[in-house]
Design a protein around this motif. Structure first.
Motif, mmCIF file in Angstrom:
data_model
loop_
_atom_site.group_PDB
_atom_site.id
_atom_site.type_symbol
_atom_site.label_atom_id
_atom_site.label_comp_id
_atom_site.label_asym_id
_atom_site.label_seq_id
_atom_site.Cartn_x
_atom_site.Cartn_y
_atom_site.Cartn_z
ATOM 1 N N TRP A 198 0.836 -1.194 0.000
ATOM 2 C CA TRP A 198 0.000 0.000 0.000
ATOM 3 C C TRP A 198 0.873 1.247 0.000
ATOM 4 O O TRP A 198 1.632 1.476 0.944
ATOM 5 C CB TRP A 198 -0.911 -0.024 1.226
ATOM 6 C CG TRP A 198 -1.872 1.096 1.314
ATOM 7 C CD1 TRP A 198 -2.977 1.305 0.544
ATOM 8 C CD2 TRP A 198 -1.821 2.194 2.229
ATOM 9 N NE1 TRP A 198 -3.619 2.450 0.925
ATOM 10 C CE2 TRP A 198 -2.921 3.020 1.965
ATOM 11 C CE3 TRP A 198 -0.954 2.544 3.253
ATOM 12 C CZ2 TRP A 198 -3.176 4.176 2.670
ATOM 13 C CZ3 TRP A 198 -1.205 3.697 3.962
ATOM 14 C CH2 TRP A 198 -2.309 4.501 3.665
ATOM 15 N N HIS A 199 0.785 2.044 -1.051
ATOM 16 C CA HIS A 199 1.477 3.329 -1.175
ATOM 17 C C HIS A 199 2.962 3.254 -0.825
ATOM 18 O O HIS A 199 3.475 4.073 -0.058
ATOM 19 C CB HIS A 199 0.796 4.399 -0.327
ATOM 20 C CG HIS A 199 -0.581 4.720 -0.788
ATOM 21 N ND1 HIS A 199 -0.840 5.495 -1.891
ATOM 22 C CD2 HIS A 199 -1.782 4.352 -0.295
ATOM 23 C CE1 HIS A 199 -2.140 5.598 -2.067
ATOM 24 N NE2 HIS A 199 -2.740 4.902 -1.112
ATOM 25 N N GLY A 200 3.649 2.267 -1.364
ATOM 26 C CA GLY A 200 5.081 2.133 -1.134
ATOM 27 C C GLY A 200 5.464 1.360 0.110
ATOM 28 O O GLY A 200 6.629 1.061 0.323
ATOM 29 N N PHE A 201 4.487 1.021 0.950
ATOM 30 C CA PHE A 201 4.738 0.180 2.120
ATOM 31 C C PHE A 201 4.344 -1.244 1.779
ATOM 32 O O PHE A 201 3.398 -1.476 1.014
ATOM 33 C CB PHE A 201 3.913 0.642 3.330
ATOM 34 C CG PHE A 201 4.395 1.916 3.948
ATOM 35 C CD1 PHE A 201 5.369 1.896 4.933
ATOM 36 C CD2 PHE A 201 3.873 3.133 3.534
ATOM 37 C CE1 PHE A 201 5.808 3.073 5.511
ATOM 38 C CE2 PHE A 201 4.307 4.317 4.102
ATOM 39 C CZ PHE A 201 5.282 4.294 5.092
ATOM 40 N N TYR A 202 5.036 -2.201 2.338
ATOM 41 C CA TYR A 202 4.653 -3.605 2.163
ATOM 42 C C TYR A 202 4.885 -4.359 3.470
ATOM 43 O O TYR A 202 5.723 -3.998 4.288
ATOM 44 C CB TYR A 202 5.399 -4.259 1.002
ATOM 45 C CG TYR A 202 6.904 -4.151 1.060
ATOM 46 C CD1 TYR A 202 7.667 -5.158 1.637
ATOM 47 C CD2 TYR A 202 7.557 -3.046 0.524
ATOM 48 C CE1 TYR A 202 9.043 -5.059 1.682
ATOM 49 C CE2 TYR A 202 8.932 -2.946 0.561
ATOM 50 C CZ TYR A 202 9.676 -3.954 1.139
ATOM 51 O OH TYR A 202 11.038 -3.856 1.190
ATOM 52 N N LEU A 203 4.080 -5.390 3.665
ATOM 53 C CA LEU A 203 4.111 -6.209 4.872
ATOM 54 C C LEU A 203 4.261 -7.649 4.439
ATOM 55 O O LEU A 203 3.562 -8.089 3.515
ATOM 56 C CB LEU A 203 2.799 -6.023 5.649
ATOM 57 C CG LEU A 203 2.594 -6.851 6.897
ATOM 58 C CD1 LEU A 203 3.514 -6.360 8.005
ATOM 59 C CD2 LEU A 203 1.139 -6.768 7.332
ATOM 60 N N GLY A 204 5.163 -8.385 5.058
ATOM 61 C CA GLY A 204 5.361 -9.749 4.609
ATOM 62 C C GLY A 204 5.890 -10.679 5.675
ATOM 63 O O GLY A 204 6.101 -10.293 6.832
ATOM 64 N N LEU A 205 6.096 -11.919 5.243
ATOM 65 C CA LEU A 205 6.672 -12.942 6.102
ATOM 66 C C LEU A 205 7.559 -13.838 5.269
ATOM 67 O O LEU A 205 7.436 -13.907 4.050
ATOM 68 C CB LEU A 205 5.593 -13.736 6.837
ATOM 69 C CG LEU A 205 4.527 -14.459 6.025
ATOM 70 C CD1 LEU A 205 4.969 -15.867 5.712
ATOM 71 C CD2 LEU A 205 3.259 -14.512 6.832
ATOM 72 N N GLY A 206 8.471 -14.518 5.953
ATOM 73 C CA GLY A 206 9.407 -15.402 5.269
ATOM 74 C C GLY A 206 9.749 -16.604 6.118
ATOM 75 O O GLY A 206 9.548 -16.620 7.336
ATOM 76 N N ILE A 207 10.294 -17.624 5.446
ATOM 77 C CA ILE A 207 10.692 -18.858 6.117
ATOM 78 C C ILE A 207 11.801 -19.513 5.315
ATOM 79 O O ILE A 207 11.876 -19.332 4.091
ATOM 80 C CB ILE A 207 9.493 -19.824 6.287
ATOM 81 C CG1 ILE A 207 9.858 -20.976 7.204
ATOM 82 C CG2 ILE A 207 8.966 -20.290 4.945
ATOM 83 C CD1 ILE A 207 8.671 -21.776 7.697
ATOM 84 N N GLY A 208 12.656 -20.264 5.991
ATOM 85 C CA GLY A 208 13.695 -20.991 5.282
ATOM 86 C C GLY A 208 14.617 -21.759 6.214
ATOM 87 O O GLY A 208 14.725 -21.444 7.396
ATOM 88 N N PRO A 209 15.313 -22.784 5.666
ATOM 89 C CA PRO A 209 16.271 -23.566 6.462
ATOM 90 C C PRO A 209 17.661 -22.912 6.458
ATOM 91 O O PRO A 209 18.067 -22.288 5.475
ATOM 92 C CB PRO A 209 16.309 -24.910 5.730
ATOM 93 C CG PRO A 209 16.040 -24.543 4.300
ATOM 94 C CD PRO A 209 15.086 -23.374 4.352
ATOM 95 N N TYR A 210 18.378 -23.077 7.564
ATOM 96 C CA TYR A 210 19.732 -22.538 7.733
ATOM 97 C C TYR A 210 20.612 -23.607 8.377
ATOM 98 O O TYR A 210 20.136 -24.388 9.196
ATOM 99 C CB TYR A 210 19.720 -21.312 8.648
ATOM 100 C CG TYR A 210 19.026 -20.112 8.072
ATOM 101 C CD1 TYR A 210 19.756 -19.047 7.559
ATOM 102 C CD2 TYR A 210 17.638 -20.034 8.048
ATOM 103 C CE1 TYR A 210 19.123 -17.933 7.034
ATOM 104 C CE2 TYR A 210 16.990 -18.928 7.522
ATOM 105 C CZ TYR A 210 17.743 -17.886 7.022
ATOM 106 O OH TYR A 210 17.108 -16.788 6.499
#
Length: 181
Positions: free
Chosen positions: A108-120
């Motif tokens: 929204w208007h240059g802002f973004y909200l997210g999530l992530g996942i991954g193995p390390y």
């Protein structure tokens, strides 16, 4: 979780737009720095009242390429991170290499909200997590500063998913700077 994400695909912008990248960009590099909010549960990602700042700082370098997950703008990344512990937490330092997938759920208007996942894969075992294999979970809010630059605030959790009896996890809150071309 899946039932919440799938309806969002109906509102996804055209597939060539990804708020985590400059228009037309195919690569990005990010630098993250975060402060430990103490060991413990995954809930520390979203409940700041549980944060107990401790003497550990994480530095992470991330290379990413754009992609889509269920028509949502996403990125696939390779991450090199080091946790530097100091004072009473000296034995908690480690370096890790991992891959992650991040998805921007809202934009929204240059802002973004997210999530992530991954193995390390970590180079050390310690008193918080017995295994070298850990999983990283991240929540973030980002802002497009210019066409090529983004800044993100994030919370990050590493744990082994209870594969071993000792799994207190690592939690961080921090900021990332991203440049994409």
């Amino acid at each position: 979780m899946t039932l919440c994400v799938l309806p969002m695909t109906a509102f996804a912008k055209d597939k060539s737009y990804n708020p985590m990248f400059a228009p037309g960009a195919q690569n990005s590099i990010s630098f993250h720095v975060g402060q430990s909010t103490g060991s413990g549960t995954l809930l520390k990602l979203i409940q700041p009242g549980l944060w107990e700042f401790s003497s550990q700082t994480i530095f992470m370098l991330q290379y990413s390429q754009p992609m889509e997950i269920f028509r949502l703008p996403s990125r696939m990344s390779i991450n090199l991170a080091t946790n530097q512990a100091y004072r009473s937490n000296d034995g908690m330092s480690f370096t890790t290499l991992g891959i992650s997938w991040d998805v921007a759920l809202l934009n929204w208007h240059g802002f973004y909200l997210g999530l992530g996942i991954g193995p390390y894969m970590r180079d050390e075992r310690d008193e918080c997590v017995e295994s070298r294999l850990v999983f990283g979970e991240k929540f973030f809010i980002g802002k497009n500063v210019t066409d090529n630059w983004r800044i993100e605030l994030f919370t990050l959790h590493f744990s082994n998913g209870n594969f071993t009896p000792k799994n207190d996890g690592f939690n961080y809150v921090g900021v990332a700077v991203n440049y994409s071309v």
